[in-house]
Design an enzyme around this catalytic site. Structure first.
Site, PDB file in Angstrom:
ATOM      1  N   HIS A 261      -7.302  -1.776  -0.441  1.00 33.00           N
ATOM      2  CA  HIS A 261      -7.142  -1.006   0.803  1.00 33.00           C
ATOM      3  C   HIS A 261      -5.673  -0.927   1.230  1.00 33.00           C
ATOM      4  O   HIS A 261      -5.356  -1.033   2.415  1.00 33.00           O
ATOM      5  CB  HIS A 261      -7.984  -1.613   1.937  1.00 33.00           C
ATOM      6  CG  HIS A 261      -9.460  -1.417   1.752  1.00 33.00           C
ATOM      7  ND1 HIS A 261     -10.112  -0.261   2.110  1.00 33.00           N
ATOM      8  CD2 HIS A 261     -10.410  -2.237   1.224  1.00 33.00           C
ATOM      9  CE1 HIS A 261     -11.416  -0.382   1.836  1.00 33.00           C
ATOM     10  NE2 HIS A 261     -11.615  -1.569   1.286  1.00 33.00           N
ATOM     11  N   ASP A 337     -11.666  -7.299   1.267  1.00 33.23           N
ATOM     12  CA  ASP A 337     -12.881  -6.608   0.847  1.00 33.23           C
ATOM     13  C   ASP A 337     -12.594  -5.555  -0.228  1.00 33.23           C
ATOM     14  O   ASP A 337     -11.495  -5.031  -0.313  1.00 33.23           O
ATOM     15  CB  ASP A 337     -13.551  -5.926   2.054  1.00 33.23           C
ATOM     16  CG  ASP A 337     -12.598  -4.944   2.738  1.00 33.23           C
ATOM     17  OD1 ASP A 337     -11.413  -5.298   2.905  1.00 33.23           O
ATOM     18  OD2 ASP A 337     -13.029  -3.839   3.092  1.00 33.23           O
ATOM     19  N   GLU A 338     -13.609  -5.277  -0.989  1.00 35.92           N
ATOM     20  CA  GLU A 338     -13.636  -4.130  -1.910  1.00 35.92           C
ATOM     21  C   GLU A 338     -12.353  -3.987  -2.737  1.00 35.92           C
ATOM     22  O   GLU A 338     -11.875  -2.875  -2.944  1.00 35.92           O
ATOM     23  CB  GLU A 338     -13.873  -2.832  -1.122  1.00 35.92           C
ATOM     24  CG  GLU A 338     -15.218  -2.796  -0.445  1.00 35.92           C
ATOM     25  CD  GLU A 338     -15.403  -1.555   0.431  1.00 35.92           C
ATOM     26  OE1 GLU A 338     -16.464  -0.936   0.311  1.00 35.92           O
ATOM     27  OE2 GLU A 338     -14.509  -1.216   1.232  1.00 35.92           O
ATOM     28  N   SER A 339     -11.839  -5.114  -3.233  1.00 35.54           N
ATOM     29  CA  SER A 339     -10.620  -5.047  -4.058  1.00 35.54           C
ATOM     30  C   SER A 339     -11.006  -4.783  -5.501  1.00 35.54           C
ATOM     31  O   SER A 339     -10.708  -5.582  -6.405  1.00 35.54           O
ATOM     32  CB  SER A 339      -9.826  -6.355  -3.922  1.00 35.54           C
ATOM     33  OG  SER A 339      -9.194  -6.399  -2.686  1.00 35.54           O
ATOM     34  N   HIS A 340     -11.659  -3.638  -5.718  1.00 36.34           N
ATOM     35  CA  HIS A 340     -12.190  -3.360  -7.059  1.00 36.34           C
ATOM     36  C   HIS A 340     -11.087  -3.108  -8.082  1.00 36.34           C
ATOM     37  O   HIS A 340     -11.336  -3.202  -9.287  1.00 36.34           O
ATOM     38  CB  HIS A 340     -13.131  -2.140  -7.007  1.00 36.34           C
ATOM     39  CG  HIS A 340     -14.195  -2.264  -5.966  1.00 36.34           C
ATOM     40  ND1 HIS A 340     -14.910  -3.428  -5.780  1.00 36.34           N
ATOM     41  CD2 HIS A 340     -14.664  -1.386  -5.029  1.00 36.34           C
ATOM     42  CE1 HIS A 340     -15.773  -3.258  -4.779  1.00 36.34           C
ATOM     43  NE2 HIS A 340     -15.640  -2.033  -4.314  1.00 36.34           N
TER      44      HIS A 340
END
Ligand code: ACM
Length: 530
Positions: A261, A337-340
């Site tokens: 993000h 979060d969501e550190s893909h």
């Protein structure tokens, strides 16, 4: 003849019913205990607000109450020190009462209103109860002549169930002004919330001035979802919001989301990216760098800080240091979060290092539930939004959790399939669904003692204006506020009685209207018109 009689009878019955709904029975959050008495207190033009102390914080609570009551009553309501006489409102501290940090006691009879707390925060919460005990017109911005300003007699003992009762606002996907934020803080105060989580950075925009990295806002703050002009807060503006929140006994928790993000930061400072590329500026004039452009879509999971570079930790240290300096609250939120786009073997040491950086600046960490797969520092809080298993990993490490389950507490979720605003990747969240659940029974393995608090979250992919905020926040926020503050209203641990609650909520319709809040008029609620 008979018809007229029936109509007259029905209308008498109706008006009697209306008379009978005491505001003592429509409070949100419902207090821990309410005992009604006979009669009522009348606020009149000779009412004074009395304070028995010279403590500045008590004076400012009295000022706040007076300001709220003056606009709609038109009364002078002077604030004076000394004991209360007939017709006055007394606001007093009494450490011996042991009402806790935010608890209060309110005693109303025909002669006086007496609000007592052990701490100024409790007085402030009690003032919100006084507002809700008065007629809805008390919230009007202009004088409402011919209104009887009565407060029903009774005694209230009240204190919160959870220590952390928050609301998050995403100002990155769409930017919101200082005035918008202050308005939201006012609304939070009315429902006794005490934490404002400010999501200040994301792929689409960096919104807080960092003096040592000025391009974060100069470049990273330029735009927002959809490509319109973005914006950012100067540190002076940030401090003004913190002050405004503090005056409402609300703690500001700033969030810098990382390592994912982060596109706005990566666009502003190419050295924070891992891979470099050659840019041909002109023939023979080549520079090696990777420059992702500013991003105005609503995708997630594609950006990452380069976790192996020293400059990344210099960046994090500077940002955390500058934010810590202007943030009086104990916590900073590091996202996570969501550190893909970050490999797990890079994510783990990154989160460990960032926790240590935050600690080195005297703050504690909050992270989204994904951070629980790493080793947590003592006192780190995991905010459970998607994966309860991560919450359990945090608990297994001795940490507490903040619950923000998306299916219940994400205010950006549409109400139903006809909602024009919002997304629905987690669920449609109607007002009953937002209310009729309880943290202690939400997931096996997450018990009362593991839960530090609750937080509603408003992500702003589809939210562009103040009216949009109103519409998504209300009327779901009062329900969340009640879950955070009150024991279940029907007395059964872990249960919430929607049928009882919806009647109280219905009585808040005219209050929200008087405050100018453009709320969603859910068909599930039998809204009261005044
Ligand atoms: C989140 O909704 N990505 C925390």
């Amino acid at each position: 003849m008979r018809k007229i009689f029936v109509i007259a009878f029905v209308s008498v019955l109706f008006s009697c019913q209306k008379e009978k709904t005491s505001t003592l029975t429509t409070l949100i959050p419902v207090p821990q205990s309410v005992a009604a008495d006979k009669g009522s207190f009348k606020l009149t033009e000779s009412t004074k607000i009395k304070i028995e102390t010279s403590v500045e914080m008590v004076q400012s609570v009295a000022n706040y109450l007076a300001a709220k009551l003056r606009s709609s009553t038109g009364y002078a309501l002077p604030i004076e020190s000394g004991a209360a006489s007939q017709g006055d409102i007394l606001i007093q501290l009494d450490a011996k009462k042991e009402l806790g940090k935010e608890g209060y006691e309110l005693k109303v009879d025909e002669t006086q209103v007496v609000l007592t707390a052990s701490n100024p925060a409790g007085l402030f919460r009690g003032v919100q109860t006084i507002r809700q005990l008065l007629p809805a017109a008390i919230e009007s911005a202009s004088v409402q002549a011919n209104t009887k300003w009565t407060i029903p007699a009774g005694t209230i003992h009240d204190f919160p169930n959870y220590a952390w009762r928050g609301l998050m606002l995403d100002v990155s996907r769409h930017f919101f002004s200082v005035e918008d934020v202050k308005r939201l803080l006012d609304q939070m105060a009315y429902y006794k919330l005490n934490v404002f989580h400010w999501h200040l950075s994301d792929d689409q925009g960096w919104r807080i001035e960092i003096k040592s990295w000025p391009k974060l806002t100069e470049v990273g703050g330029q735009t927002q979802v959809g490509g319109k002009k973005g914006g950012f807060y100067t540190q002076e503006q940030y401090k003004a919001v913190v002050k405004y929140a503090t005056e409402r006994y609300i703690t500001v928790i700033p969030e810098i989301d990382m390592p994912g993000h982060t596109n706005a930061a990566l666009a502003a400072y190419p050295e924070l990216n891992c891979s470099e590329q050659t840019l041909q500026l002109s023939p023979g004039n080549e520079v090696k760098r990777k420059v992702p452009g500013l991003y105005t879509g609503i995708g997630v999971g594609f950006s990452t800080l380069c976790t192996s570079k020293d400059v990344t930790y210099k960046f994090v240290d500077d940002v955390v240091r500058e934010l810590a300096e202007i943030t009086p609250g104990e916590y900073l939120h590091i996202g996570g979060d969501e550190s893909h786009a970050t490999k797990k073997e890079d994510y783990m040491p990154f989160v460990s290092k960032v926790q240590k950086i935050v600690a080195s600046h005297g703050k504690k960490v909050v992270g989204w539930d994904e951070v629980a797969i790493t080793t947590l520092e003592p006192n780190t809080l995991a905010q459970v939004w998607a994966n309860a298993e991560n919450g359990k990993l945090a608990i297994a490490q001795g940490a507490q959790v903040i619950l923000s389950p998306a299916k219940k507490m994400y205010l950006d979720m549409s109400y139903d399939s006809t909602s024009k605003l919002g997304l629905h990747w987690a669920a449609y969240v109607e007002v009953d669904s937002a209310y009729a659940w309880d943290p202690t029974t939400w997931k096996k393995g997450i018990a009362r003692e593991n839960i530090f608090g609750l937080e509603s979250a408003l992500w702003s992919e589809t939210i562009e204006t103040q009216q949009d905020i109103d519409y998504m926040v209300f009327p779901r926020l009062p329900g969340h506020a009640e879950i955070g503050w009150s024991a279940a209203a029907d007395g059964k641990p872990g249960s919430r009685n929607w049928e009882e609650y919806k009647i109280r909520l219905a009585h808040h319709g005219p209050r929200l209207e008087a405050m100018g809040i453009h709320f969603y008029q859910s068909k599930l609620v039998p809204w009261v018109k005044e």
